[in-house]
Each structure stands twice: as C-alpha cells, then as structure tokens.
Enzyme design. Structure first.
Site, short mmCIF file in Angstrom:
data_model
loop_
_atom_site.label_atom_id
_atom_site.label_comp_id
_atom_site.label_asym_id
_atom_site.label_seq_id
_atom_site.Cartn_x
_atom_site.Cartn_y
_atom_site.Cartn_z
N LYS A 292 0.82 -1.21 0.00
CA LYS A 292 0.00 0.00 0.00
C LYS A 292 0.86 1.27 0.00
O LYS A 292 0.40 2.33 -0.39
CB LYS A 292 -0.97 -0.02 1.16
CG LYS A 292 -2.05 -1.10 0.96
CD LYS A 292 -3.16 -1.02 1.94
CE LYS A 292 -4.32 -1.94 1.57
NZ LYS A 292 -3.98 -3.39 1.73
C1 LIG Z 1 -4.66 -4.42 1.16
C2 LIG Z 1 -3.92 -5.70 1.13
C3 LIG Z 1 -4.26 -6.74 0.23
C4 LIG Z 1 -5.46 -6.66 -0.68
O1 LIG Z 1 -5.34 -5.68 -1.68
P1 LIG Z 1 -6.60 -5.22 -2.55
O2 LIG Z 1 -6.14 -4.10 -3.40
O3 LIG Z 1 -7.65 -4.80 -1.54
O4 LIG Z 1 -7.05 -6.40 -3.32
C5 LIG Z 1 -3.46 -7.87 0.22
N1 LIG Z 1 -2.40 -8.00 1.04
C6 LIG Z 1 -2.05 -7.04 1.92
C7 LIG Z 1 -0.89 -7.26 2.81
C8 LIG Z 1 -2.79 -5.85 2.00
O5 LIG Z 1 -2.43 -4.89 2.87
#
Ligand SMILES: *Cc1c(COP(=O)(O)O)cnc(C)c1O
Length: 464
Positions: A112
């Site tokens: 993220k």
């Molecule tokens: C947010 C997140 C996901 C999922 O991502 P999306 O874009 O919601 O599909 C997967 N793994 C981790 C570690 C995350 O923080």
C-alpha cells in the site's frame, strides 16, 4: 485525461478533482475515459529506466492536465526515495519460472506504500496550489491506516483521522500508526469492529455537514490515484522478465480487487500479461464468481490474512464496467441488485470474457500456514500470510509452465509474526532497521465509543 463514473450519471472530472473525490455522485467509481497504450518499442525502451523514471512515464498521461511533468517527476522521486530497497520492487526467484515481487520495502512494509506515499504527496501538491485545507478520513483493519498516515504526516494542508477497531489490530500494525506523533495525525481506536469503523466513514462522507466548510478526502482503494500508482510495478516486473518479447503471468492476493485491477489495466496498456490469478482467503466471493458465475455474499470470516477479509470487493465494479461494454446505465442496475445483497449472475458471454484472462483460487488458513512452511523449507524465505496465499494460488492455477509466474508479495513477514510462528518457522522475522525500535516508541491515540457522534465530535474539536 477525463475520468468518468462507472454508473454513467455523474459529471466527468479531471485528475485533480478525482484525486480529492470519493465515490462519484451517482454511487459509481471513477475510471479514466481511455487508457494510454504503449507500443512494443516503447515498452522495450523502458528496460533501461529506473523505477522512478518508469513511474513518471507510465503515470504522466493520467495526470498531465493538472500537474506539470517537472513537478510530477519531483513528487515521484521523493515518494520512492523513502523506500529502503534500491530496486524499490525487487523480484526474488522462488523456483524455475516462479517469482515473488517484493512490494514491502516502503516505509510501512506493505504494498500500500506504493500508492499511499504518492497519494499523500499529490494531495499536498494540489492543495498547496489551491491554498485549501482538507480532512482525510479512513478506516483500517491494519495496512491502509499506517501507509496513509505516513504519506500525509508532513502535509500542512491535511488533518488525517484514521479509525481502527480497538484491540483488534495487531500490535505491529497499531504501533505503526500510533507512534507517528505529528499534530495533524489522529488515531481513533473505536470500541467496535472494522465494519463499525467503515460504517462511520461511509456515513461521514454521505453527509459532510458536520465539517462546515472542510472537504473530506478518501484514502481507501476506491481512490483512482491508488490504482494508478499500482500499474507501474506490473510493468517493472514484466519488463525485468523479458516483456515485451515474453508474456508474464501474475498471481495477486486480493481483497478489494484494487491491486489486481491495476494489473488488468497494465495489460490493456500494452503489457503482455497472459494470465491474472485472483488469490483469495476464505472470504472468497470473487473465487466463487470466477468459478461459477454467481455473485453471492457470505458473512465475514476472520482469517490469518486480515487485509483480505472482505465481504464484497469494491473495485470489482471497475472490471464489471468494462465487461458491460462501459455502459454505465446497464451496470447501474446490476450494482443495485448486488448492493441489495441479491445473488447476481451475469450474461455468460460477459463472464467468459473475464475468464479468458482471470483464474482464481481460494486458500484457507491451514493451507496458508502449510505454504509458509513449505516455501521456507524449499527456499529459506519467510513470507507473510497474504503473499503465501498468492504463491499457493499461483501454483494451483498456472496455465503454462513456460510463462514466468510472478506472485505479488504484499506485506513484509515481520508485520504478521503470529502467523509465521503458527506455521512453525523456527525464527521470528525481524523488523527492518528503520523500525527496529517500534516497540519502545511513544504512542498517541484516543479510545472512543462506537458512535458516529463521538467520532464526528472529536473531528470537529481537533481540526486545524
Ligand atoms: C490491502 C492488502 C491486500 C489486498 O489488496 P486489494 O487491493 O484490496 O485487493 C493484500 N495483502 C495485503 C498485505 C494488503 O495490505
């Protein structure tokens, strides 16, 4: 570049507006009116670029109406300069033709950061130009909150309020948020669950009158800028493995369908991706849809991969928009049914269209732990539970062993030490040096009642 709503009724916006907007006024999500497409020659020329140069090249067409290229270039350099690995998104080989794209070398150790470190700086840039103050409000079950706070902590134009469910996020995740002591950062521990937090965020966006003249800005993955930033690392990885001359497949641990949707866009922008694997945990609505064309909500289950614990995947609407030939009016009635929790089946030819590119696999907690253990024995690598789901799905779904399969490594294993221990790994994954003292840092957060009035009252009192 103009952005249009997936439901076809809201006004189109430019990049700056879409950056600060949440949902479109018709309830839809914003998508670009068209995508820039890169030729094979252009993609071949990207092979010599640094991550930052590539990021500017890929994203500039989306932003250039609003942000000039020098300013954008500087923002991108500053953003990825905060990452601790020189390659930003290094590829690690796991087996023959099998790779892990490590997306956890940003400041808060999850993928993220790629989007939210950029988003915070873009918002700040735009607000400086407009001489405007905003309030960011978000709910988090862990990774979004810390990345958003880190991205905004230096902004003079933003007060950021992040709600997390009190005593229901891991200690590493909480401390990553609460040890940022900047006076524009507010962590609220709500005496409720994640859904309660999300409900309050939704209600606050729907009726912003409690804020008088201060606009609310969203940081969840419906924000287009987040998707945009995630397109870049698909190019980066595929080019490292031989694109445009060679096809590549990706397996993506999926919750809200934001990350994998960025892969779908990369393909539509000219990248030779021949398969995208939707990897889910037991919250498997997308896997069930891909398996038998039935979109049906099940109750939430708490798993070892909490960042993928969802009931519905909000960004899936963006894919459906394309499957419906970008007819917002038609999609609006489908979305109405889905939001009313009706079971939905789409026309077979539309579903087949999705199946050409997407496969899916659901991985339960036991299989997740087994995968962590197995990979450690095979390679000595410790991976986090989300990435483990990706690797398990990649192995289950790979269509063509001669095509490199890349799993997105979405979090650093030190973020989820409990799962790693449960998998029987004999050593604890260490936090990287910049976080080594996390457990001795001072924390600042406020515990609030599970009530909208309490949260909104706090915000009114603390806005600068
Ligand atoms: C947010 C997140 C996901 C999922 O991502 P999306 O874009 O919601 O599909 C997967 N793994 C981790 C570690 C995350 O923080």
């Amino acid at each position: 570049m103009k952005y249009i709503s997936t439901r076809g009724q809201a006004p189109s916006l430019n990049f700056e507006e879409v950056l600060l907007a949440g949902l479109a006024s018709d309830g839809g999500l914003y998508v670009p009116e068209f995508l820039p497409v890169f030729t094979a020659e252009e993609i071949a020329a990207m092979a010599s670029m640094s991550y930052e140069q590539l990021a500017t090249k890929i994203m500039l067409p989306f932003v250039e109406d609003c942000i000039d290229s020098e300013a954008f270039d500087a923002i991108v350099k500053e953003t990825y300069g905060t990452f601790s690995h020189a390659a930003r998104a290094p590829l690690k080989q796991l087996a023959e033709n099998e790779w892990l794209l490590e997306l956890f070398h940003g400041p808060t150790l999850a993928f993220k950061d790629f989007a939210l470190q950029l988003l915070g700086r873009l918002v700040d840039h735009v607000l400086e130009k407009r001489q405007q103050q905003v309030a960011i409000l978000g709910a988090t079950s862990g990774d979004t909150g810390s990345a958003a706070i880190e991205g905004c902590r230096h902004s003079k134009h933003v007060d950021i309020f992040i709600l997390h469910p009190h005593q229901r996020v891991s200690e590493v995740q909480r401390r990553q948020m609460t040890t940022i002591l900047a006076d524009n950062v507010f962590n609220l521990a709500v005496k409720g669950n994640f859904d309660d937090c999300q409900g309050m965020v939704k209600a606050s966006f729907n009726d912003q009158s409690f804020l008088k003249d201060r606009q609310l800005v969203a940081v969840n993955s419906i924000n287009w800028a987040r998707i945009m930033a995630q397109i870049v690392y698909y190019f980066h990885a595929a080019i490292s493995l031989g694109a445009p001359y060679r096809s590549v497949a990706f397996s993506v641990p999926t919750g809200n369908f934001g990350d994998i949707f960025a892969g779908y866009l990369a393909r539509n922008m000219g990248l030779p991706i021949n398969q995208l694997v939707i990897a889910t945990n037991q919250n498997d609505i997308l896997h069930r849809f891909m398996s038998n064309n039935l979109y049906q909500m099940h109750p939430l289950q708490h798993t070892l991969s909490p960042s993928m614990d969802i009931v519905v995947s909000s960004n899936f609407e963006r894919l459906l928009f394309d499957l419906y030939g970008r007819r917002g009016d038609q999609l609006a009635s489908v979305m109405e049914k889905m939001n009313a929790k009706e079971d939905v089946e789409i026309e077979d030819y539309r579903w087949q269209q999705a199946r050409k590119l997407f496969d899916s696999h659901a991985v339960n907690d036991d299989a997740t732990l087994q995968m962590i253990d197995q990979l450690f024995k095979q390679t000595g690598e410790i991976i986090d539970p989300h990435s483990a789901i990706g690797v398990a799905a990649a192995r289950a779904c790979s269509r063509d062993p001669s095509v490199p399969m890349v799993t997105l490594g979405t979090a650093h294993p030190a973020k989820f030490p409990e799962a790693v221990e449960k998998a029987g790994i004999p050593r604890e994954p260490a936090l990287p040096p910049h976080m080594a003292d996390l457990f001795s840092r001072e924390e600042k957060f406020t515990v609030v009642d599970n009530s909208l009035e309490a949260v909104q009252g706090f915000m009114q009192q603390h806005l600068h």
